[in-house]
Structure formats: C-alpha cells, structure tokens
Write a protein that holds these residues in place. Sequence first.
Motif, PDB file in Angstrom:
ATOM      1  N   ALA A  98       0.834  -1.207   0.000  1.00  0.00           N
ATOM      2  CA  ALA A  98       0.000   0.000   0.000  1.00  0.00           C
ATOM      3  C   ALA A  98       0.864   1.250   0.000  1.00  0.00           C
ATOM      4  O   ALA A  98       0.648   2.167   0.792  1.00  0.00           O
ATOM      5  CB  ALA A  98      -0.939  -0.008   1.202  1.00  0.00           C
ATOM      6  N   ARG A  99       1.831   1.292  -0.896  1.00  0.00           N
ATOM      7  CA  ARG A  99       2.726   2.455  -0.965  1.00  0.00           C
ATOM      8  C   ARG A  99       1.915   3.726  -1.261  1.00  0.00           C
ATOM      9  O   ARG A  99       1.134   3.779  -2.196  1.00  0.00           O
ATOM     10  CB  ARG A  99       3.770   2.242  -2.048  1.00  0.00           C
ATOM     11  N   GLY A 100       2.092   4.719  -0.449  1.00  0.00           N
ATOM     12  CA  GLY A 100       1.369   5.976  -0.618  1.00  0.00           C
ATOM     13  C   GLY A 100       0.020   6.011   0.061  1.00  0.00           C
ATOM     14  O   GLY A 100      -0.650   7.037   0.029  1.00  0.00           O
ATOM     15  N   ASN A 101      -0.408   4.906   0.665  1.00  0.00           N
ATOM     16  CA  ASN A 101      -1.691   4.881   1.372  1.00  0.00           C
ATOM     17  C   ASN A 101      -1.435   4.389   2.795  1.00  0.00           C
ATOM     18  O   ASN A 101      -1.413   3.194   3.063  1.00  0.00           O
ATOM     19  CB  ASN A 101      -2.684   3.965   0.660  1.00  0.00           C
ATOM     20  N   GLN A 102      -1.236   5.332   3.693  1.00  0.00           N
ATOM     21  CA  GLN A 102      -0.861   4.988   5.061  1.00  0.00           C
ATOM     22  C   GLN A 102      -1.954   4.223   5.784  1.00  0.00           C
ATOM     23  O   GLN A 102      -1.677   3.334   6.594  1.00  0.00           O
ATOM     24  CB  GLN A 102      -0.522   6.265   5.835  1.00  0.00           C
ATOM     25  N   VAL A 103      -3.210   4.544   5.499  1.00  0.00           N
ATOM     26  CA  VAL A 103      -4.335   3.875   6.153  1.00  0.00           C
ATOM     27  C   VAL A 103      -4.305   2.375   5.875  1.00  0.00           C
ATOM     28  O   VAL A 103      -4.359   1.541   6.789  1.00  0.00           O
ATOM     29  CB  VAL A 103      -5.671   4.484   5.693  1.00  0.00           C
ATOM     30  N   ILE A 104      -4.225   2.020   4.602  1.00  0.00           N
ATOM     31  CA  ILE A 104      -4.221   0.609   4.219  1.00  0.00           C
ATOM     32  C   ILE A 104      -2.985  -0.087   4.747  1.00  0.00           C
ATOM     33  O   ILE A 104      -3.043  -1.249   5.179  1.00  0.00           O
ATOM     34  CB  ILE A 104      -4.307   0.471   2.685  1.00  0.00           C
ATOM     35  N   GLN A 105      -1.857   0.598   4.735  1.00  0.00           N
ATOM     36  CA  GLN A 105      -0.619   0.008   5.243  1.00  0.00           C
ATOM     37  C   GLN A 105      -0.743  -0.346   6.725  1.00  0.00           C
ATOM     38  O   GLN A 105      -0.362  -1.436   7.153  1.00  0.00           O
ATOM     39  CB  GLN A 105       0.548   0.978   5.046  1.00  0.00           C
ATOM     40  N   LEU A 205      -6.682  11.467  10.124  1.00  0.00           N
ATOM     41  CA  LEU A 205      -6.483  10.143   9.534  1.00  0.00           C
ATOM     42  C   LEU A 205      -7.687   9.244   9.779  1.00  0.00           C
ATOM     43  O   LEU A 205      -8.000   8.383   8.952  1.00  0.00           O
ATOM     44  CB  LEU A 205      -5.218   9.503  10.119  1.00  0.00           C
ATOM     45  N   ARG A 208     -10.123  10.095   7.112  1.00  0.00           N
ATOM     46  CA  ARG A 208      -9.650   9.631   5.818  1.00  0.00           C
ATOM     47  C   ARG A 208      -9.771   8.121   5.673  1.00  0.00           C
ATOM     48  O   ARG A 208     -10.028   7.598   4.580  1.00  0.00           O
ATOM     49  CB  ARG A 208      -8.188  10.047   5.623  1.00  0.00           C
ATOM     50  N   GLY A 209      -9.603   7.410   6.791  1.00  0.00           N
ATOM     51  CA  GLY A 209      -9.640   5.950   6.724  1.00  0.00           C
ATOM     52  C   GLY A 209     -10.884   5.337   7.320  1.00  0.00           C
ATOM     53  O   GLY A 209     -10.877   4.151   7.670  1.00  0.00           O
ATOM     54  N   PRO A 212     -12.261   2.213   5.094  1.00  0.00           N
ATOM     55  CA  PRO A 212     -11.406   1.009   5.180  1.00  0.00           C
ATOM     56  C   PRO A 212     -11.370   0.400   6.579  1.00  0.00           C
ATOM     57  O   PRO A 212     -11.335  -0.836   6.717  1.00  0.00           O
ATOM     58  CB  PRO A 212     -10.020   1.534   4.779  1.00  0.00           C
TER      59      PRO A 212
END
Length: 246
Positions: A98-105, A205, A208-209, A212
Amino acid sequence: MSLGMVLLAISPIVVIFLILVVFRRPADITGLLGWVFTALLAWLVFRTGWPVILRASLSGIIASLPIALVVATSILQMTLMQKTGALQRIIVTLKTVARGNQVIQILIINVGVGTLLTALGAVPVSILPPIMLALGYSAFAAIALPAIGYDSLCTYALLGTPVVVFAQFTGQTPEAVGSYFARFMPVVTSLIALGMLYIVGKWKLVLRGLIPAIITGLVAGFIAIGMNRSGWLRLPGSPAVRASHW
C-alpha cells in the motif's frame, strides 16, 4: 468489601499503566515497580504475610513462564533476522505494501500480518515494532499499533474458559454462548482499527480511513461469527473445545 478496598485492590493495574504511559518507563522496570507496589499493598493494607506474598509471586512467575518464553524466542528470532539481513529484506518488501496509502498500510500490517503472526505462535509486539520503526512510524506508534491491531480476533479466540463457564452456568450450549460473544466482534474490531488510525494521525487520519477501517472490522468480525456457526473446525473431543476456541 467497601468501595475503597476495591479501588485499592485494582490500584496496582493503575500504577503500572501510569508508569508505562505517563512516565514512559521500560517494561522490565515497570514490572519490578509494580510487583513492589503490589507486595507492599498486600502487606500493609491487606495484612498478607510475606511467605504468602512470595509463594504467590513464585506461582505467578511459573504461570507466566510460557508467555515469557514466547517473547524471548521472538526477540531471539528478530535478532537473528537482523544479523543475517533478513529483517532488512522484509522491511523493503513491506514498504511496497500500500505504498502511498498509510491507512491501508497500517491495517494490513497490524491487523492482517499481526493476526497471522499470532496464529503461527509468534508475538507481534516483539516482531513488528522494529519493522514499523523502519517504515517511519514513531516509537510510540510502532509499539502501540502491533499491540492492539491483532487483539480483537485473538482475544476472542482466548475466550475458551469464559465460554465454557458461562455455558455451564446458564445451561446453554457452548456454540450458543460463542455466538453471543461473536456478535461484538464487528464493533470491537472496527473500533480498534479506528483507534490505530487515531494514534498515528488523530481525527484527520480517522476521517480519511473511516471506510477502510469499518470494512476491516466487519470482515474480521463476521469471519469470527461465521467460524462459530460453521462447525468446520471440529477438534477432537467435545464440541465445547471447538466452540470455545472460535
């Protein structure tokens, strides 16, 4: 027992929490200070003799020995991985998640990988923090996220004794009692996912998340419900074993 005595009885938990969170002391120092406070409390307030206190302490050491061994071997594993370069290769691989998506990471590593590690017998709190640090998270977040990410499903899996006791007390089947507990899983897991996002980026955050995190909680929660109702994991022995584990 009066309310004051009840508060005194649970005060060691509060003291340990404050030492860890407020004063930011290491776990070994915190454990020692917590034991000293508890022993003095038992001696001075509850009039417990030192032979009883020492025997109870030794019993606690023996009871917690399996957990201590698991943590020790996990630390040994991380040390070997670091010396051989395997840890760096894992970090490089996880940076592509999930590069660039901190939530998914955050959700994939701490809920997904954390639950997988626990299912394999490892300890996420001793394995994932160095990885989270290398990914750029603060020391507090690197410890807190693995500590709570896997907790909902694994805590549910550890409810075996409460399920059996509750079933015997109420006269219901373990399957029925397990389904009652499982109903809380979607809510609990969703709140844990949102809590992880709050630790890293506060409300910004979280907003934003939001979707998910809720999807993660619902998927994990309803898997727990489905496993309870499916009867697929029938272990040798009574159905109580199977139902209590899931």
